[in-house]
Every structure is written in C-alpha cells, then in structure tokens.
Enzyme design. Structure first.
Site, PDB file in Angstrom:
ATOM      1  N   ASP A 170       0.860  -1.185   0.000  1.00 18.96           N
ATOM      2  CA  ASP A 170       0.000   0.000   0.000  1.00 18.96           C
ATOM      3  C   ASP A 170       0.897   1.236   0.000  1.00 18.96           C
ATOM      4  O   ASP A 170       1.707   1.428   0.911  1.00 18.96           O
ATOM      5  CB  ASP A 170      -0.862  -0.049   1.264  1.00 18.96           C
ATOM      6  CG  ASP A 170      -1.849   1.101   1.335  1.00 18.96           C
ATOM      7  OD1 ASP A 170      -1.666   2.127   0.636  1.00 18.96           O
ATOM      8  OD2 ASP A 170      -2.801   0.976   2.120  1.00 18.96           O
ATOM      9  N   THR A 179      -3.231   2.366 -14.462  1.00 24.34           N
ATOM     10  CA  THR A 179      -3.561   0.943 -14.657  1.00 24.34           C
ATOM     11  C   THR A 179      -4.838   0.500 -13.959  1.00 24.34           C
ATOM     12  O   THR A 179      -5.197  -0.675 -14.013  1.00 24.34           O
ATOM     13  CB  THR A 179      -2.414   0.033 -14.166  1.00 24.34           C
ATOM     14  OG1 THR A 179      -2.243   0.246 -12.752  1.00 24.34           O
ATOM     15  CG2 THR A 179      -1.123   0.328 -14.891  1.00 24.34           C
ATOM     16  N   GLY A 180      -5.520   1.420 -13.270  1.00 28.92           N
ATOM     17  CA  GLY A 180      -6.771   1.072 -12.594  1.00 28.92           C
ATOM     18  C   GLY A 180      -7.958   1.589 -13.393  1.00 28.92           C
ATOM     19  O   GLY A 180      -8.242   1.111 -14.497  1.00 28.92           O
ATOM     20  N   TYR A 208      -8.219   4.077 -15.212  1.00 32.12           N
ATOM     21  CA  TYR A 208      -7.876   4.584 -16.534  1.00 32.12           C
ATOM     22  C   TYR A 208      -7.503   3.485 -17.539  1.00 32.12           C
ATOM     23  O   TYR A 208      -7.212   3.774 -18.700  1.00 32.12           O
ATOM     24  CB  TYR A 208      -6.760   5.650 -16.438  1.00 32.12           C
ATOM     25  CG  TYR A 208      -7.254   6.994 -15.928  1.00 32.12           C
ATOM     26  CD1 TYR A 208      -8.604   7.224 -15.660  1.00 32.12           C
ATOM     27  CD2 TYR A 208      -6.372   8.057 -15.709  1.00 32.12           C
ATOM     28  CE1 TYR A 208      -9.060   8.458 -15.186  1.00 32.12           C
ATOM     29  CE2 TYR A 208      -6.820   9.302 -15.240  1.00 32.12           C
ATOM     30  CZ  TYR A 208      -8.165   9.485 -14.983  1.00 32.12           C
ATOM     31  OH  TYR A 208      -8.607  10.704 -14.537  1.00 32.12           O
ATOM     32  N   GLY A 254      -9.604   4.587  -6.033  1.00 32.17           N
ATOM     33  CA  GLY A 254      -8.304   3.950  -6.200  1.00 32.17           C
ATOM     34  C   GLY A 254      -7.240   4.515  -5.279  1.00 32.17           C
ATOM     35  O   GLY A 254      -7.482   4.810  -4.108  1.00 32.17           O
ATOM     36  N   VAL A 255      -6.049   4.684  -5.826  1.00 32.13           N
ATOM     37  CA  VAL A 255      -4.922   5.149  -5.031  1.00 32.13           C
ATOM     38  C   VAL A 255      -5.161   6.609  -4.586  1.00 32.13           C
ATOM     39  O   VAL A 255      -4.765   7.001  -3.475  1.00 32.13           O
ATOM     40  CB  VAL A 255      -3.604   4.946  -5.813  1.00 32.13           C
ATOM     41  CG1 VAL A 255      -3.397   5.934  -6.891  1.00 32.13           C
ATOM     42  CG2 VAL A 255      -2.408   4.922  -4.889  1.00 32.13           C
ATOM     43  N   ASP A 256      -5.845   7.380  -5.388  1.00 32.07           N
ATOM     44  CA  ASP A 256      -6.172   8.771  -5.052  1.00 32.07           C
ATOM     45  C   ASP A 256      -7.020   8.818  -3.777  1.00 32.07           C
ATOM     46  O   ASP A 256      -6.724   9.573  -2.823  1.00 32.07           O
ATOM     47  CB  ASP A 256      -6.939   9.372  -6.253  1.00 32.07           C
ATOM     48  CG  ASP A 256      -7.044  10.886  -6.229  1.00 32.07           C
ATOM     49  OD1 ASP A 256      -6.417  11.515  -5.349  1.00 32.07           O
ATOM     50  OD2 ASP A 256      -7.758  11.437  -7.090  1.00 32.07           O
ATOM     51  N   ASN A 277      -6.696  12.857 -10.727  1.00 31.91           N
ATOM     52  CA  ASN A 277      -7.374  13.291 -11.957  1.00 31.91           C
ATOM     53  C   ASN A 277      -7.192  14.798 -12.068  1.00 31.91           C
ATOM     54  O   ASN A 277      -6.738  15.449 -11.136  1.00 31.91           O
ATOM     55  CB  ASN A 277      -8.849  12.880 -11.970  1.00 31.91           C
ATOM     56  CG  ASN A 277      -9.599  13.474 -10.799  1.00 31.91           C
ATOM     57  OD1 ASN A 277      -9.701  14.702 -10.668  1.00 31.91           O
ATOM     58  ND2 ASN A 277     -10.108  12.626  -9.918  1.00 31.91           N
TER      59      ASN A 277
HETATM   60  N1  AR6 Z   1      -1.316   1.525  -3.049  1.00 34.29           N
HETATM   61  C1  AR6 Z   1      -0.715   1.193  -4.224  1.00 34.29           C
HETATM   62  N2  AR6 Z   1      -1.395   0.981  -5.365  1.00 34.29           N
HETATM   63  C2  AR6 Z   1      -2.733   1.110  -5.331  1.00 34.29           C
HETATM   64  C3  AR6 Z   1      -3.440   1.456  -4.155  1.00 34.29           C
HETATM   65  C4  AR6 Z   1      -2.669   1.664  -2.977  1.00 34.29           C
HETATM   66  N3  AR6 Z   1      -3.251   1.997  -1.800  1.00 34.29           N
HETATM   67  N4  AR6 Z   1      -4.768   1.504  -4.442  1.00 34.29           N
HETATM   68  C5  AR6 Z   1      -4.894   1.194  -5.756  1.00 34.29           C
HETATM   69  N5  AR6 Z   1      -3.670   0.943  -6.287  1.00 34.29           N
HETATM   70  P1  AR6 Z   1      -6.088   3.941  -9.982  1.00 34.29           P
HETATM   71  P2  AR6 Z   1      -5.637   5.425 -12.496  1.00 34.29           P
HETATM   72  C6  AR6 Z   1      -3.308   0.586  -7.667  1.00 34.29           C
HETATM   73  O1  AR6 Z   1      -7.456   3.557 -10.437  1.00 34.29           O
HETATM   74  O2  AR6 Z   1      -5.859   4.199 -13.299  1.00 34.29           O
HETATM   75  C7  AR6 Z   1      -9.063   7.827  -9.395  1.00 34.29           C
HETATM   76  O3  AR6 Z   1     -10.433   7.864  -9.167  1.00 34.29           O
HETATM   77  C8  AR6 Z   1      -4.376  -0.030  -8.539  1.00 34.29           C
HETATM   78  O4  AR6 Z   1      -4.477  -1.421  -8.298  1.00 34.29           O
HETATM   79  O5  AR6 Z   1      -5.933   4.381  -8.584  1.00 34.29           O
HETATM   80  O6  AR6 Z   1      -4.481   6.314 -12.828  1.00 34.29           O
HETATM   81  C9  AR6 Z   1      -8.477   9.189  -9.740  1.00 34.29           C
HETATM   82  O7  AR6 Z   1      -9.132  10.229  -9.067  1.00 34.29           O
HETATM   83  C10 AR6 Z   1      -3.839   0.280  -9.931  1.00 34.29           C
HETATM   84  O8  AR6 Z   1      -2.904  -0.718 -10.348  1.00 34.29           O
HETATM   85  O9  AR6 Z   1      -5.484   5.140 -10.906  1.00 34.29           O
HETATM   86  C11 AR6 Z   1      -8.672   9.260 -11.219  1.00 34.29           C
HETATM   87  O10 AR6 Z   1      -9.983   9.681 -11.539  1.00 34.29           O
HETATM   88  C12 AR6 Z   1      -3.075   1.590  -9.755  1.00 34.29           C
HETATM   89  O11 AR6 Z   1      -2.965   1.787  -8.340  1.00 34.29           O
HETATM   90  C13 AR6 Z   1      -8.494   7.834 -11.685  1.00 34.29           C
HETATM   91  O12 AR6 Z   1      -8.818   7.032 -10.553  1.00 34.29           O
HETATM   92  C14 AR6 Z   1      -3.732   2.797 -10.356  1.00 34.29           C
HETATM   93  O13 AR6 Z   1      -5.143   2.701 -10.267  1.00 34.29           O
HETATM   94  C15 AR6 Z   1      -7.053   7.548 -12.054  1.00 34.29           C
HETATM   95  O14 AR6 Z   1      -6.988   6.248 -12.581  1.00 34.29           O
END
Ligand code: AR6
Length: 167
Positions: free
Chosen positions: A9, A122-123, A125, A31-33, A23
């Site tokens: 994490d 990778t989530g 998006y 997600g991570v945000d 975003n």
């Molecule tokens: N620690 C590490 N990696 C993580 C965690 C964590 N706590 N949580 C999720 N991941 P994403 P994006 C991974 O969707 O695709 C948001 O709503 C996850 O498994 O967080 O860039 C923003 O506000 C994945 O592999 O980011 C934007 O609207 C990776 O982090 C949008 O999502 C990225 O997934 C951005 O989408």
C-alpha cells in the site's frame, strides 16, 4: 539511483514523496487517489483547493505533476500526477511517460531523496499492466534523476510481476 519494487500500500511507505494517480480536478477520487486522501487527511484537499485557486485554475493537465503536503502519512509530500486514459486507437504512451518524468522533476525541486510511484493509469484509466510497467521503468531509467531511490509500489502480485519483468 536504486529502483526497487514492493508489493503493498503506497500510503504506508516511509519515503520523502509518494506519487498520486490523481485526476485533473485534483479534488480526489477512488483507487490510489482515494486511499492517499483518506490516509493523509483533509490537509491534502485543502492544499489542492489552494492550487486550484492560484496556480492551477483549470486543473492539472495529463502528464503534468504538482506537489502538496502528505498530511498524516509517513511521507512528507504527495506529488499529484494525472495519467492518460488508455486508448487502443490513440498512442498516449508519451503522456504516461511524462507523468513519471515530471513527477521526478518535482521531486528533485523538493530535494526528495526517495520517491514511491503507483502503477499510474492501470486502474480506472484502464492501461494494460505490462505496457504500463515498460513505460514506467523506461521513463524512470531514462530520466536518471539525482535521487537515492525510486520505489514502485504495486498493489497486487500481477502488477508486481509485470514490473519485475519490465525491470
Ligand atoms: N497503493 C498502491 N497501489 C494502489 C493502491 C494503494 N493503496 N490503491 C490502488 N492501487 P487507480 P488510475 C493501484 O485507479 O488508473 C481515481 O479515481 C491499482 O491497483 O488508482 O491512474 C483518480 O481520481 C492500480 O494498479 O489510478 C482518477 O480519476 C493503480 O494503483 C483515476 O482514478 C492505479 O489505479 C485515475 O486512474
């Protein structure tokens, strides 16, 4: 510079700066945000609001990066970057590469020695993990910043293995 891989994490990392896959609004999300805003507390959103009121009235463009406090997380800063939404018909790799390059430039401006990245785009998006891992590793290697450590923090085993292959 060391490049390291960790499955875990990102909010728990003891590094100088953690990168957020944000975003353009900088107002938080899932997600991570979402995890970063929850773990860091309200000060992060407060600073994001201030950025929107001052330097970033139109938000943060995809491929760019900007820093705030990390609030209550062990890190000192959050570097917010905005990944591209994946498209099979348009090559947006240069935007994803720019997320890593710009984040490292901001880290250097902050004098951060250790920086943790998630797998941007990778989530939600939708970027395929193997391709995202190649772009991430190549961009960081080619930027060769004067940092001590760049740590990729991958949430699950599949992501960890993709980054491991890319390295
Ligand atoms: N620690 C590490 N990696 C993580 C965690 C964590 N706590 N949580 C999720 N991941 P994403 P994006 C991974 O969707 O695709 C948001 O709503 C996850 O498994 O967080 O860039 C923003 O506000 C994945 O592999 O980011 C934007 O609207 C990776 O982090 C949008 O999502 C990225 O997934 C951005 O989408």
């Amino acid at each position: 510079m060391d490049i390291t891989l960790v499955q875990g994490d990102i909010t728990e990392q003891r590094v100088d700066a953690v990168v957020n896959a944000a975003n353009s609004s900088l107002m938080g999300g899932g997600g991570v945000d979402g995890a970063i805003h929850r773990a860091g507390g309200g000060r992060i959103l407060q600073e994001c609001r201030r950025l929107r009121d001052t330097s970033h009235p139109d938000g943060l463009a995809a491929g760019d990066a900007v820093a705030t406090t990390a609030g209550e997380m062990p890190a000192t800063w959050v570097i917010h970057t905005v990944g591209p939404v994946y498209s099979a018909s348009a090559d947006r790799s240069h935007i994803l590469a720019s997320c890593y390059r710009r984040s490292l430039e901001v880290a250097e401006e902050l004098n951060a020695a250790t920086v943790a990245f998630p797998a941007v785009s990778t989530g939600v998006y939708g970027w395929p993990m193997d391709s995202a891992a190649d772009i991430a590793v190549r961009s960081v290697t080619e930027s060769s910043p004067t940092l001590g450590e760049v740590r990729f923090v991958l949430f699950d085993a599949q992501a960890y293995e993709a980054f491991s292959r890319a390295l």
